[in-house]
Design a protein around this motif. Structure first.
Motif, PDB file in Angstrom:
ATOM      1  N   MET A  63      34.732  52.364  54.216  1.00  0.00           N
ATOM      2  CA  MET A  63      34.765  51.731  53.058  1.00  0.00           C
ATOM      3  C   MET A  63      35.367  50.584  53.047  1.00  0.00           C
ATOM      4  SD  MET A  63      32.671  53.612  50.759  1.00  0.00           S
ATOM      5  CE  MET A  63      33.373  53.238  49.207  1.00  0.00           C
ATOM      6  N   PRO A  64      35.101  49.447  52.449  1.00  0.00           N
ATOM      7  CA  PRO A  64      35.640  48.399  52.392  1.00  0.00           C
ATOM      8  C   PRO A  64      36.961  48.323  51.569  1.00  0.00           C
ATOM      9  CG  PRO A  64      33.859  47.894  50.954  1.00  0.00           C
ATOM     10  CD  PRO A  64      33.861  49.208  51.697  1.00  0.00           C
ATOM     11  N   ALA A  65      37.729  47.377  51.726  1.00  0.00           N
ATOM     12  CA  ALA A  65      38.981  47.400  51.040  1.00  0.00           C
ATOM     13  C   ALA A  65      38.556  46.623  49.567  1.00  0.00           C
ATOM     14  CB  ALA A  65      40.365  46.538  51.666  1.00  0.00           C
ATOM     15  N   GLU A  66      39.232  47.147  48.383  1.00  0.00           N
ATOM     16  CA  GLU A  66      39.121  46.378  47.165  1.00  0.00           C
ATOM     17  C   GLU A  66      39.739  44.829  47.270  1.00  0.00           C
ATOM     18  OE1 GLU A  66      40.829  48.664  44.245  1.00  0.00           O
ATOM     19  OE2 GLU A  66      39.631  50.486  44.546  1.00  0.00           O
ATOM     20  N   ILE A  67      38.918  43.953  46.918  1.00  0.00           N
ATOM     21  CA  ILE A  67      39.504  42.633  47.050  1.00  0.00           C
ATOM     22  C   ILE A  67      40.567  42.321  45.867  1.00  0.00           C
ATOM     23  CG2 ILE A  67      38.900  40.027  46.901  1.00  0.00           C
ATOM     24  CD1 ILE A  67      36.035  41.120  47.895  1.00  0.00           C
ATOM     25  N   GLU A  68      41.752  41.959  46.496  1.00  0.00           N
ATOM     26  CA  GLU A  68      42.798  41.525  45.450  1.00  0.00           C
ATOM     27  C   GLU A  68      42.616  40.362  44.547  1.00  0.00           C
ATOM     28  OE1 GLU A  68      47.686  40.879  46.115  1.00  0.00           O
ATOM     29  OE2 GLU A  68      46.338  40.657  47.771  1.00  0.00           O
ATOM     30  N   HIS A  69      42.894  40.538  43.432  1.00  0.00           N
ATOM     31  CA  HIS A  69      42.918  39.461  42.266  1.00  0.00           C
ATOM     32  C   HIS A  69      41.405  39.358  41.979  1.00  0.00           C
ATOM     33  CE1 HIS A  69      47.035  39.178  42.273  1.00  0.00           C
ATOM     34  NE2 HIS A  69      47.097  38.555  43.522  1.00  0.00           N
ATOM     35  N   PHE A  70      40.518  40.248  42.213  1.00  0.00           N
ATOM     36  CA  PHE A  70      39.222  39.844  41.921  1.00  0.00           C
ATOM     37  C   PHE A  70      38.536  40.628  40.890  1.00  0.00           C
ATOM     38  CE2 PHE A  70      34.551  40.947  43.329  1.00  0.00           C
ATOM     39  CZ  PHE A  70      33.984  39.808  43.070  1.00  0.00           C
ATOM     40  N   TYR A  71      37.847  40.107  40.192  1.00  0.00           N
ATOM     41  CA  TYR A  71      37.174  40.704  38.937  1.00  0.00           C
ATOM     42  C   TYR A  71      35.468  40.571  39.100  1.00  0.00           C
ATOM     43  CZ  TYR A  71      39.430  43.391  34.927  1.00  0.00           C
ATOM     44  OH  TYR A  71      39.844  44.181  34.247  1.00  0.00           O
ATOM     45  N   ALA A  72      34.738  41.556  38.973  1.00  0.00           N
ATOM     46  CA  ALA A  72      33.355  41.641  39.158  1.00  0.00           C
ATOM     47  C   ALA A  72      32.820  41.697  37.461  1.00  0.00           C
ATOM     48  CB  ALA A  72      32.500  42.720  39.678  1.00  0.00           C
ATOM     49  N   VAL A  73      32.040  40.597  37.296  1.00  0.00           N
ATOM     50  CA  VAL A  73      31.234  40.612  35.849  1.00  0.00           C
ATOM     51  C   VAL A  73      29.765  40.849  35.974  1.00  0.00           C
ATOM     52  CG1 VAL A  73      31.127  38.975  33.841  1.00  0.00           C
ATOM     53  CG2 VAL A  73      33.175  38.955  35.198  1.00  0.00           C
ATOM     54  N   ILE A  74      29.624  41.518  34.970  1.00  0.00           N
ATOM     55  CA  ILE A  74      28.051  41.780  35.136  1.00  0.00           C
ATOM     56  C   ILE A  74      27.389  41.443  33.832  1.00  0.00           C
ATOM     57  CG2 ILE A  74      26.413  43.592  35.250  1.00  0.00           C
ATOM     58  CD1 ILE A  74      28.099  45.157  36.630  1.00  0.00           C
ATOM     59  N   PRO A  75      26.539  40.321  33.823  1.00  0.00           N
ATOM     60  CA  PRO A  75      26.006  39.918  32.512  1.00  0.00           C
ATOM     61  C   PRO A  75      24.849  40.782  32.483  1.00  0.00           C
ATOM     62  CG  PRO A  75      26.375  37.922  33.991  1.00  0.00           C
ATOM     63  CD  PRO A  75      26.580  39.262  34.754  1.00  0.00           C
TER      64      PRO A  75
END
Length: 370
Positions: free
Chosen positions: A1-13
């Protein structure tokens, strides 16, 4: 599994109606709430699952309309309610993505956001993750970044991005400057783009530091920017409803491509990562038929009540949502969509024209079937 990306937010319109998929997609049940791939879950849920390894459940936000709030929360029970951003009305993608950027920057200054549509179909997960990781690296370097899809065919159904010179960004070995955006081409031009390989499909994915995106928005659409900041400052307070009711209806309707991406490209601050994964925006029934069949033109794809559909030497797509028996005999490229209150019959060649039918129904005041 990839590591969660630091200071990153995913936005789903999660907006729009998907009018080219009428009568399957409706105002109250747009295409992102449907299972269009036979996976057993909606396109929205697939999008969430795709992003989850990169963010964790607490760092995905959804921007949607009030009519879809309960369904979104039902589809995504893990999402924190504070991360469901409700639009009072549709104001296009610049307002939707700008709202998320402004709220998240208010909560976490310096945050990087990535916008990923709720109704796209993507496979080859690891290649997708690698592209996002590179895009985030480019965003950390100060670029607004998009992910362009390496074309698998000469398609006239998508806009294109022309890739320019490569840039030197740590963690983004495939990053390049965006030279220009190109509208949907004719077939001859699409073939030329496909042979060139510097042209990529525009998938509408944007990754940027939120403050950089807002800065670009302020330069190009200052009134929209000011309104979004006013709403964001009130969002997590008891003044939210009052400010939204006053400010939101007056916001300009404009796509983020025109408000941010194209002006940024003209200034040399828009980067692109070529995405080598399978992508489809499921934009009409012809693309849905192709998706379900795995690209085979010699078959009849069936979505829904398979045991009610009889096929004899025919190709195309049947979507069955009723108990009626549907028999298709000796027809090529046929599209049949059978719902309780509306029946669509067309061909793959004319699938894009379904949108005009929706327009006619609206003009005639027959909104009950929309």
């Amino acid at each position: 599994m990839p590591a969660e990306i630091e200071h990153f937010y995913a936005v789903i319109p999660a907006g729009g109606v998907g009018s080219r998929l009428w009568p399957l997609s409706r105002a109250e049940a747009p295409k992102f709430l449907h299972d269009l791939t036979g996976s057993g879950v909606s396109l929205l849920r697939n999008t969430w699952d795709r992003l989850l390894p990169l963010t964790g459940p607490d760092r995905i936000a959804v921007v949607t309309g009030s009519a879809h709030e309960s369904r979104v929360e039902e589809e995504l029970p893990e999402i924190p309610l504070a991360n469901v951003f409700i639009e009072a009305s549709q104001r296009d993608s610049a307002a939707a993505i700008g709202l998320a950027a402004a709220i998240l920057e208010q909560r976490e200054p310096g945050v990087i956001i990535g916008s990923f549509a709720a109704d796209h179909h993507i496979t080859r997960q690891r290649a997708f993750e690698f592209s996002v990781q590179q895009a985030v690296a480019a965003a950390r370097a100060g670029y607004i970044c998009t992910i362009g899809i390496a074309p698998s065919e000469a398609s006239v159904g998508f806009g294109y991005i022309k890739k320019g010179d490569e840039i030197d960004v740590d963690g983004a070995p495939m990053a390049a400057i965006v030279e220009s955006f190109v509208e949907k081409p004719d077939l001859e031009t699409a073939r030329r783009y496909y042979a060139d390989r510097n042209y990529l499909w525009n998938a509408g994915m944007f990754i940027s530091r939120a403050d950089v995106l807002l800065e670009e928005l302020a330069a190009n659409e200052p009134e929209l920017h000011a309104g979004l900041l006013e709403i964001a400052r009130a969002w997590d307070t008891d003044r939210r409803a009052e400010v939204c009711d006053r400010v939101w209806p007056g916001l300009k309707k404009i796509a983020i491509d025109y408000a941010v991406a194209e002006p940024a490209a003209a200034k040399g601050r828009l980067a692109v990562i070529p995405g080598h994964f399978d992508w489809d925006d499921v934009g009409d029934f012809a693309s849905l038929a192709k998706l379900i069949s795995g690209g085979r033109p010699d078959t009849m794809s069936i979505l829904g009540q398979n045991d009610k559909v009889l096929v004899d030497e025919s190709t195309g797509l049947v979507v069955s949502q009723t108990n009626r028996v549907i028999a298709v005999v000796g027809v090529e490229g046929l599209i049949v969509v059978d719902t309780d209150d509306a029946l669509l019959v067309t061909t793959s060649e004319h699938a894009q024209r379904v949108k005009s039918v929706v327009g006619r129904l609206h003009e005639d005041g027959r909104d009950s079937v929309l």
